[in-house]
Design an enzyme around this catalytic site. Structure first.
Site, PDB file in Angstrom:
ATOM      1  N   PHE A  13     -24.436 -12.263   2.592  1.00 29.02           N
ATOM      2  CA  PHE A  13     -23.567 -11.392   3.351  1.00 29.02           C
ATOM      3  C   PHE A  13     -22.306 -10.840   3.542  1.00 29.02           C
ATOM      4  CE2 PHE A  13     -18.885 -13.578   4.256  1.00 29.02           C
ATOM      5  CZ  PHE A  13     -18.915 -12.824   5.491  1.00 29.02           C
ATOM      6  N   ASP A  33     -32.308  -7.086  -4.096  1.00 27.26           N
ATOM      7  CA  ASP A  33     -31.638  -8.309  -4.020  1.00 27.26           C
ATOM      8  C   ASP A  33     -33.136  -8.593  -4.010  1.00 27.26           C
ATOM      9  OD1 ASP A  33     -31.218 -11.209  -2.374  1.00 27.26           O
ATOM     10  OD2 ASP A  33     -29.804  -9.913  -1.330  1.00 27.26           O
ATOM     11  N   VAL A  59     -32.085  -8.960 -10.773  1.00 26.10           N
ATOM     12  CA  VAL A  59     -31.103  -8.134 -11.982  1.00 26.10           C
ATOM     13  C   VAL A  59     -31.336  -8.775 -13.600  1.00 26.10           C
ATOM     14  CG1 VAL A  59     -30.169  -6.756  -9.891  1.00 26.10           C
ATOM     15  CG2 VAL A  59     -28.499  -8.705 -10.936  1.00 26.10           C
ATOM     16  N   SER A  77     -25.188 -12.633  -6.158  1.00 24.81           N
ATOM     17  CA  SER A  77     -25.088 -14.667  -6.951  1.00 24.81           C
ATOM     18  C   SER A  77     -24.748 -15.331  -5.748  1.00 24.81           C
ATOM     19  CB  SER A  77     -23.754 -13.958  -7.636  1.00 24.81           C
ATOM     20  OG  SER A  77     -23.559 -15.890  -7.923  1.00 24.81           O
ATOM     21  N   TYR A 147     -20.762 -20.977 -11.746  1.00 25.48           N
ATOM     22  CA  TYR A 147     -20.444 -20.206 -11.085  1.00 25.48           C
ATOM     23  C   TYR A 147     -18.523 -19.543 -11.273  1.00 25.48           C
ATOM     24  CZ  TYR A 147     -19.180 -17.413  -7.091  1.00 25.48           C
ATOM     25  OH  TYR A 147     -18.477 -16.658  -5.852  1.00 25.48           O
ATOM     26  N   THR A 177     -13.372 -15.338   2.642  1.00 27.41           N
ATOM     27  CA  THR A 177     -14.088 -14.819   3.683  1.00 27.41           C
ATOM     28  C   THR A 177     -15.406 -15.374   4.530  1.00 27.41           C
ATOM     29  OG1 THR A 177     -14.004 -13.083   1.622  1.00 27.41           O
ATOM     30  CG2 THR A 177     -15.214 -12.715   4.003  1.00 27.41           C
TER      31      THR A 177
END
Length: 325
Positions: A13, A33, A59, A77, A147, A177
């Site tokens: 996003f 990604d 990554v 993430s 998280y 957001t």
């Protein structure tokens, strides 16, 4: 010479919107990604662009990018409860191993590094609104800890690389957001409400509905991140919209927006779910000359229009998925 930037989580996003912004600014953009939660459709419009290249890579494994890099933005993430509760180990690895790998790359390339942290570092806060000086109230072994603690570790190792290795680093703490390219089935409250409205289901609130959130439209957030990256400030900065609203009131806004007649149903609040969320953006105003411009009413109209347009694809929401506030 033109600047070159690596953006991890590029198909997500926020990552996809960052790719758009830096392409528009004239940068050469390298997107990365592993598509575990990202969607290639978010960036496929960039594939024909001569200044965009994409690597399907995790990554958490060693990261190599040939050529120079001027900036690295680490946005890889899982970010929703549904995702990070399903893949807790991957969430911890991308926050720890992934951040370490990318900081090493930044050191090698002498690149400026920006980490996407989150308001979740404040946990279920005892201070309201939340300033950057607040250290948080986080359960280190609770279900959300995979998280929350991954993000707290990211901040710690980023600052360590700055102080020990002299790497230019920036830390953005992102509050709720929303906007186009969110997934209806990602479990966050706004897409969950809109998805339920589109399917004709009752809107689900976890808790009694008095808990609050503060929603920032994606264009405002991207502007804040851009300004932070270009600033000289190395400590964490909150970027979010301080216009706070209760879940009860927000559910009513969604019902009005979607012109539906669903009821609101209540379920128990998940463990460690924060009761209040409101950013103190005093620092962003002073250092970055930034504050949000898009009203929630305007942003919700744009977002709802996007979800309606893509609902045929987005509404593949499985029954076992539960939404979280």
């Amino acid at each position: 010479m033109r600047k070159r930037i690596l953006i991890t989580g590029a198909a997500g996003f926020l990552g996809s919107h960052l790719c758009d912004r830096f392409i528009a600014e004239g940068y050469q953009v390298v997107g990365m990604d592993n598509l575990i939660t990202g969607d290639i459709k978010n960036i496929e419009h960039l594939f024909p662009h001569k200044d965009f290249e994409f690597y399907n890579h995790d990554v958490s494994n060693y990261v190599h990018v040939a050529g120079k890099l001027d900036y690295i933005l680490h946005f890889a993430s899982p970010a929703s409860p549904i995702d990070y509760l399903k893949i807790p180990i991957q969430t911890l690895k991308v926050g720890s191993l992934g951040t370490h790998n990318l900081l090493g790359l930044a050191k090698e390339k002498k690149a400026r590094f920006l980490i996407a942290s989150t308001s979740e570092v404040y946990g279920d806060p005892n201070v309201h609104p939340q300033p950057e000086t607040y250290w948080g109230n986080v359960n280190p072994v609770g279900p959300r800890s995979v998280y929350d603690e991954a993000k707290r570790f990211q901040e710690a190792i980023t600052m360590a690389y700055h102080t020990f290795h002299g790497i230019e680093t920036r830390i953005v703490r992102i509050f709720n957001t929303y906007g186009p390219r969110m997934r209806l089935n990602d479990g966050r409250v706004l897409p969950a409400f809109i998805g339920q409205a589109l399917r004709g289901e009752d809107l689900t609130i976890f808790g009694d509905g008095t808990q609050t959130r503060s929603f920032c439209y994606v264009d405002d957030l991207i502007e804040g991140i851009y300004r932070l990256l270009m600033s000289d400030y190395v400590f964490p900065v909150n970027i979010g919209n301080p216009n706070e609203i209760t879940m009860n009131d927000f559910a009513q806004e969604i019902i009005k927006l979607t012109e539906t007649s669903q009821k609101i149903v209540y379920h128990p609040l998940p463990q460690d779910d924060p009761k209040q969320r409101q950013p103190d953006i005093t620092k962003a105003k002073a250092i970055l000359n930034w504050e949000p411009k898009v009203s929630r009413e305007e942003g919700l109209k744009i977002t709802y229009s996007y979800f309606r347009k893509f609902s045929s694809e987005q509404l593949i929401e499985t029954k076992e998925n539960k939404s979280f506030n």
